[in-house]
Design a protein around this motif. Structure first.
Motif, PDB file in Angstrom:
ATOM      1  N   HIS A   1      14.510  21.358 -37.437  1.00 40.77           N
ATOM      2  CA  HIS A   1      14.418  21.320 -36.102  1.00 40.77           C
ATOM      3  C   HIS A   1      13.976  22.918 -35.454  1.00 40.77           C
ATOM      4  O   HIS A   1      13.224  23.094 -34.844  1.00 40.77           O
ATOM      5  CB  HIS A   1      15.468  20.657 -35.429  1.00 40.77           C
TER       6      HIS A   1
ATOM      7  N   HIS B   1      15.854  23.048 -26.228  1.00 43.77           N
ATOM      8  CA  HIS B   1      16.000  22.603 -27.679  1.00 43.77           C
ATOM      9  C   HIS B   1      14.793  21.252 -27.897  1.00 43.77           C
ATOM     10  O   HIS B   1      14.771  20.772 -28.945  1.00 43.77           O
ATOM     11  CB  HIS B   1      17.142  22.357 -28.143  1.00 43.77           C
ATOM     12  N   ASP B   2      14.317  20.810 -26.660  1.00 44.74           N
ATOM     13  CA  ASP B   2      13.600  19.672 -26.762  1.00 44.74           C
ATOM     14  C   ASP B   2      12.045  19.985 -27.169  1.00 44.74           C
ATOM     15  O   ASP B   2      11.180  20.656 -26.324  1.00 44.74           O
ATOM     16  CB  ASP B   2      13.667  19.107 -25.341  1.00 44.74           C
TER      17      ASP B   2
ATOM     18  N   THR C   1      12.839  15.992 -32.485  1.00 47.65           N
ATOM     19  CA  THR C   1      13.940  16.648 -31.557  1.00 47.65           C
ATOM     20  C   THR C   1      15.349  15.886 -31.954  1.00 47.65           C
ATOM     21  O   THR C   1      16.364  16.766 -31.753  1.00 47.65           O
ATOM     22  CB  THR C   1      13.601  16.031 -30.248  1.00 47.65           C
ATOM     23  N   PRO C   2      15.603  14.542 -32.125  1.00 40.49           N
ATOM     24  CA  PRO C   2      16.824  14.152 -32.134  1.00 40.49           C
ATOM     25  C   PRO C   2      17.966  14.941 -33.374  1.00 40.49           C
ATOM     26  O   PRO C   2      18.991  14.652 -33.409  1.00 40.49           O
ATOM     27  CB  PRO C   2      16.847  12.647 -32.541  1.00 40.49           C
TER      28      PRO C   2
ATOM     29  N   TYR D   1      18.426  17.758 -33.894  1.00 39.17           N
ATOM     30  CA  TYR D   1      19.086  18.967 -33.479  1.00 39.17           C
ATOM     31  C   TYR D   1      20.462  18.395 -33.159  1.00 39.17           C
ATOM     32  O   TYR D   1      21.576  18.926 -33.349  1.00 39.17           O
ATOM     33  CB  TYR D   1      18.477  19.776 -32.307  1.00 39.17           C
ATOM     34  N   THR D   2      20.583  17.379 -32.162  1.00 45.28           N
ATOM     35  CA  THR D   2      21.955  16.802 -31.533  1.00 45.28           C
ATOM     36  C   THR D   2      22.678  16.074 -32.836  1.00 45.28           C
ATOM     37  O   THR D   2      23.765  16.285 -33.016  1.00 45.28           O
ATOM     38  CB  THR D   2      21.669  15.908 -30.649  1.00 45.28           C
TER      39      THR D   2
ATOM     40  N   ARG E   1      24.268  18.788 -34.955  1.00 43.70           N
ATOM     41  CA  ARG E   1      25.331  19.611 -34.234  1.00 43.70           C
ATOM     42  C   ARG E   1      26.608  18.928 -33.872  1.00 43.70           C
ATOM     43  O   ARG E   1      27.623  19.361 -33.881  1.00 43.70           O
ATOM     44  CB  ARG E   1      24.720  20.419 -33.124  1.00 43.70           C
ATOM     45  N   TYR E   2      26.384  17.574 -33.637  1.00 43.40           N
ATOM     46  CA  TYR E   2      27.361  16.869 -33.243  1.00 43.40           C
ATOM     47  C   TYR E   2      27.613  15.539 -33.951  1.00 43.40           C
ATOM     48  O   TYR E   2      26.850  14.389 -33.659  1.00 43.40           O
ATOM     49  CB  TYR E   2      27.356  16.354 -31.671  1.00 43.40           C
TER      50      TYR E   2
ATOM     51  N   ILE F   1      28.303  11.933 -32.169  1.00 42.32           N
ATOM     52  CA  ILE F   1      27.186  11.617 -31.356  1.00 42.32           C
ATOM     53  C   ILE F   1      25.716  10.926 -32.097  1.00 42.32           C
ATOM     54  O   ILE F   1      25.249  10.020 -31.663  1.00 42.32           O
ATOM     55  CB  ILE F   1      26.569  12.535 -30.386  1.00 42.32           C
ATOM     56  N   GLY F   2      25.448  11.965 -32.842  1.00 43.51           N
ATOM     57  CA  GLY F   2      24.092  11.725 -33.540  1.00 43.51           C
ATOM     58  C   GLY F   2      24.243  10.694 -34.933  1.00 43.51           C
ATOM     59  O   GLY F   2      25.284  10.270 -35.162  1.00 43.51           O
TER      60      GLY F   2
END
Length: 126
Positions: free
Chosen positions: A42, A64-65, A87-88, A90-91, A94-95, A98-99
Motif C-alpha cells: 500500500h 491514505h486513500d 486501499t483496505p 492500509y487499515t 495497521r488495525y 478492524i481489518g
C-alpha cells in the motif's frame, strides 16, 4: 489537506521510495509476514501516486486513500479498480481488530496490484 512540497526532484525521491516500499513488501512476503507485505505494498502505491501529484501540482494530499489520490490524478478505470482493491490493506495491516486477516495469498495479490499502480505512475512521469 495539501502540503507544500518539492518540485520534480522531490517527486523523483517520492517515486524512488515507492519502488523501495515495493521491495520491502516483497521481502516481508518472503519472510512470511503478510500484514507487513500488505502495508508496504500500500505504501508503495501511495508514494507513487503522491510523486505524480507532486510532479503535477507541487503538493500532495495527506491521505491514505489510494482511490481518492488516483481519482484526483485522473487515473483510468483500471487503475481506479487497483487503487480500490489496495486501499483496505492500509487499515487491515495497521488495525488488526478492524481489518480483515491478511493471508499470504491476499498479500501477494495486493503486491501485484500495487505494482500495477506504480507502473502506471512511472509512465505518467516521463
Amino acid at each position: 489537506m495539501a502540503s507544500k512540497g518539492p518540485t520534480s526532484a522531490g517527486a523523483k525521491e517520492w517515486f524512488r521510495r515507492a519502488r523501495r516500499n515495493l521491495r520491502i513488501a516483497s521481502s516481508m512476503l518472503d519472510a512470511g509476514f503478510g500484514d507487513g507485505a500488505g502495508f508496504y505494498a500500500h505504501q508503495g502505491a501511495e508514494f507513487a501516486l503522491k510523486a505524480l501529484q507532486i510532479l503535477r501540482t507541487g503538493t500532495f494530499d495527506r491521505v491514505h486513500d489510494l482511490t481518492k489520490l488516483a481519482r484526483d490524478l485522473g487515473a483510468p478505470p483500471r487503475i481506479m479498480r487497483l487503487a480500490s482493491d489496495v486501499t483496505p490493506l492500509y487499515t487491515a495491516s495497521r488495525y488488526p481488530d478492524i481489518g480483515r486477516r491478511i493471508t499470504r495469498r491476499l498479500a501477494e495479490t495486493t503486491l501485484e496490484k500495487a505494482k500495477g499502480i506504480v507502473r502506471w505512475v512511472r509512465r505518467q512521469m516521463v
